[in-house]
Design a protein around this motif. Structure first.
Motif, PDB file in Angstrom:
ATOM      1  N   GLU A 268     -13.868 -29.503  -6.845  1.00  0.00           N
ATOM      2  CA  GLU A 268     -13.597 -28.925  -8.167  1.00  0.00           C
ATOM      3  C   GLU A 268     -14.850 -28.976  -9.032  1.00  0.00           C
ATOM      4  O   GLU A 268     -14.962 -28.267 -10.024  1.00  0.00           O
ATOM      5  N   TYR A 269     -15.739 -29.870  -8.630  1.00  0.00           N
ATOM      6  CA  TYR A 269     -17.013 -30.005  -9.337  1.00  0.00           C
ATOM      7  C   TYR A 269     -18.117 -29.852  -8.304  1.00  0.00           C
ATOM      8  O   TYR A 269     -17.954 -30.247  -7.149  1.00  0.00           O
ATOM      9  N   VAL A 270     -19.213 -29.258  -8.720  1.00  0.00           N
ATOM     10  CA  VAL A 270     -20.311 -29.110  -7.769  1.00  0.00           C
ATOM     11  C   VAL A 270     -21.623 -29.543  -8.406  1.00  0.00           C
ATOM     12  O   VAL A 270     -21.929 -29.220  -9.558  1.00  0.00           O
ATOM     13  N   VAL A 271     -22.352 -30.364  -7.642  1.00  0.00           N
ATOM     14  CA  VAL A 271     -23.706 -30.718  -8.058  1.00  0.00           C
ATOM     15  C   VAL A 271     -24.627 -29.741  -7.343  1.00  0.00           C
ATOM     16  O   VAL A 271     -24.606 -29.651  -6.113  1.00  0.00           O
ATOM     17  N   LEU A 272     -25.386 -28.983  -8.118  1.00  0.00           N
ATOM     18  CA  LEU A 272     -26.289 -28.000  -7.533  1.00  0.00           C
ATOM     19  C   LEU A 272     -27.711 -28.554  -7.663  1.00  0.00           C
ATOM     20  O   LEU A 272     -28.192 -28.783  -8.771  1.00  0.00           O
ATOM     21  N   ALA A 273     -28.331 -28.806  -6.514  1.00  0.00           N
ATOM     22  CA  ALA A 273     -29.656 -29.440  -6.557  1.00  0.00           C
ATOM     23  C   ALA A 273     -30.561 -28.843  -5.491  1.00  0.00           C
ATOM     24  O   ALA A 273     -30.112 -28.098  -4.616  1.00  0.00           O
ATOM     25  N   TYR A 274     -31.834 -29.181  -5.577  1.00  0.00           N
ATOM     26  CA  TYR A 274     -32.822 -28.686  -4.612  1.00  0.00           C
ATOM     27  C   TYR A 274     -33.951 -29.710  -4.506  1.00  0.00           C
ATOM     28  O   TYR A 274     -34.101 -30.593  -5.365  1.00  0.00           O
ATOM     29  N   GLY A 275     -34.735 -29.611  -3.439  1.00  0.00           N
ATOM     30  CA  GLY A 275     -35.897 -30.490  -3.271  1.00  0.00           C
ATOM     31  C   GLY A 275     -35.513 -31.957  -3.241  1.00  0.00           C
ATOM     32  O   GLY A 275     -34.412 -32.323  -2.821  1.00  0.00           O
ATOM     33  N   GLY A 276     -36.421 -32.816  -3.692  1.00  0.00           N
ATOM     34  CA  GLY A 276     -36.211 -34.262  -3.650  1.00  0.00           C
ATOM     35  C   GLY A 276     -34.961 -34.696  -4.393  1.00  0.00           C
ATOM     36  O   GLY A 276     -34.276 -35.649  -3.987  1.00  0.00           O
TER      37      GLY A 276
END
Lengths: 180, 379
Positions: free
Chosen positions: B278-286
């Motif tokens: 229901e929740y999303v952490v959107l991340a990239y790289g380190g």
């Protein structure tokens, strides 16, 4: 070994702590574990505060940085003061004898041994203090075994210094066992 | 595969190994922390395989030299960090318009200006997209591990060759400098793409004409008998400058379409724990490593949160995020800047879910606990 152990090697730039961290991580990998080594340092090449971090784990390592360390090696007073607060409660402090360790603080186990003096006076080579420290860490934690640690040391040190570095490791083992 | 080499390797080192595996034969650059190891290792390794390393007088010259070497037929790379990335921008635009394949590595450190030379950052994300002037196609990949740095460096070369465009490897100091376990694939396991060249002796060859069913013009190398003109001005099929608006329109639309028509081929992403999220952490790289650690901890507490990791950061994984926006309640976007990629997330989500920025630009990494607190805060 616990599932995940976090080690912080601290001192001043030029003491070979980053190399020490690399060797420790390589020894762990040679045994089939996962390991991550990282560091932080200032812009200067020598002096300044330097720390190397090693995480060794049986499992995949997500976050690659050490927050609260299970073990802190402090090679200088400055590093001790800077990083002692980042040692986990019940963690292990390995401090060089030259450091004034706060005797009142019983929140962690303290092992104080003459790492730098042994390197400089007994072996006549101050530069092997980092290898002596690795010997101490191995004895105290058994996070890697002696065979893989020695292999990792010999893989990284300059040719012609193998015997000196083996001796340094043995000195480290002895320092740890004579105190515990 | 038991014969693969298992090693402890630094991200920057894996970048060089990946570049060599992809066929890099030329490196030019101006060493800068925290990318210096890339230059050092290229200096050591390229001469051993008949390649060339040149330490240039400055950053823009490093960029110019790899454009030249690529036009002479060599797979080429340069590496830098924020301050140098700024200086290279003019020639990155040149490579985009002249359609010169090359790979630019930016190991991001805290900025602006010379900032914090040894500290991590993801502050060059928007610069990667908009750093050089004018509309131009951008492909940028951002690895999260040492192994992925190897793989994506190979991918950068392949994409550069396939789409005849500069490709950016957006490392950060965390991944560039950390050492971890990597299994190096054997050469026969690595997919390599090489630019398509004109037929030998093809008298009808035009340097900027796209053959039917092909994506980019075939690329002759200087010195192989073909005569052609290369310029940063708008140009015709021969490569000669033009002021003609129709020709210019066709050219700019064609080079933009190389990326926009092939997004599915270029976009790489990873999803974890997303099935019921229901929740999303959107991340990239380190930062994605802190993010997955936080997501795992939150899952242990019964919070329905997942990770979307953008591996290709440009072009933006628009289709995937648009789809997600209809399913989840909130996006949390942690990044080592004060909110750059989050702007693109907001644009695509377009109000259908809440988008929350978690930015930090003081030279420290974002920790799993900081992300976890944010997750709990916005529940």
């Amino acid at each position: 070994m616990d599932n995940r152990i976090e080690i912080r090697l601290s001192g001043s730039g030029g003491q070979g702590l980053i190399l020490g961290g690399i060797i420790l991580a390589e020894a762990a990998i040679n045994e089939g574990n996962n390991a991550i080594q990282s560091q932080s340092y200032g812009p200067e090449a020598r002096g300044g505060a330097s720390k190397a971090e090693v995480i060794i784990s049986r499992e995949e390592i997500d976050f690659p940085k050490v927050d609260k360390a299970d073990l802190l090696l402090a090679m200088t007073e400055v590093a001790y003061k800077k990083y002692i607060k980042s040692l986990k409660e019940g963690g292990i402090l390995i401090a060089d004898s030259s450091i004034n360790v706060d005797a009142e603080d019983k929140a962690y186990k303290v092992l104080q041994v003459p790492i730098i003096a042994t390197a400089a006076e007994k072996l006549g080579k101050a530069m092997v203090a980092n290898i002596i420290a690795l010997g101490v860490i191995q004895q105290v934690t058994e996070v890697v075994n002696k065979e893989s640690l020695e292999a990792a040391v010999l893989n990284r040190v300059p040719r012609g210094t193998e015997e000196l570095n083996k001796t340094a490791l043995s000195e480290g083992y002895m320092l740890a066992s004579s105190t515990f | 595969m038991s014969d693969r080499k298992v090693k402890l390797m630094q991200g920057n080192e894996a970048c060089v190994e990946g570049a060599l595996a992809a066929g890099m034969k030329f490196y030019a650059g101006y060493p800068i922390t925290p990318s210096t190891e890339v230059a050092e290792l290229c200096a050591q390794k390229l001469p051993l395989i008949g390649g060339k390393f040149i330490q240039m007088e400055d950053e823009i010259a490093g960029m110019a030299a790899i454009i030249g070497s690529s036009l002479a037929g060599l797979k080429s790379m340069t590496a830098t960090s924020g301050p140098g990335f700024s200086l290279k921008q003019e020639n990155i635009g040149y490579a985009a318009l002249a359609e010169v394949p090359c790979v630019i590595v930016d190991v991001q450190r805290a900025g602006p200006s010379t900032g914090l030379p040894t500290a991590p950052s993801q502050g060059d994300i928007m610069q990667a997209k908009w750093g050089t002037h004018g509309d131009h196609p951008v492909i940028a990949l951002s690895p999260s591990s040492v192994k992925e740095t190897f793989d994506l460096t190979v991918k950068c070369f392949n994409l550069a060759e396939k789409y005849r465009t500069p490709v950016l490897l957006m490392l950060d100091e965390v991944v560039g400098h950390m050492r971890e376990k990597i299994e190096i694939p054997n050469p026969d396991e690595i997919e390599i793409y090489n630019r398509i060249k004109p037929q030998e002796g093809d008298d009808s060859y035009k340097a900027y004409r796209v053959e039917e069913k092909e994506i980019v013009p075939r690329m002759a190398a200087f010195g192989e008998g073909f005569h052609f003109h290369v310029t940063g001005l708008m140009h015709d099929e021969f490569g000669f400058p033009t002021n003609d608006t129709d020709t210019s329109d066709k050219l700019i639309r064609r080079i933009m379409a190389k990326v926009s028509d092939n997004v599915d081929d270029i976009v790489i992403y990873e999803e974890k724990y997303m099935a019921d999220a229901e929740y999303v952490v959107l991340a990239y790289g380190g930062t994605a490593r802190s993010a997955i650690s936080a997501v795992k901890k939150a899952r242990e507490m019964g919070i329905k949160v997942g990770l979307f990791r953008a591996v290709t950061i440009w072009p933006f994984p628009e289709k995937q995020i648009r789809e997600l926006a209809g399913k989840v309640k909130k996006f949390i976007v942690p990044e080592m800047n004060l909110g750059q990629y989050v702007l693109e997330v907001e644009r695509v989500v377009a109000g259908r879910a809440e988008v929350i920025s978690l930015g930090k630009a003081n030279g420290e990494v974002i920790t799993p606990d900081e992300i976890l607190s944010k997750i709990k805060e916005v529940l």
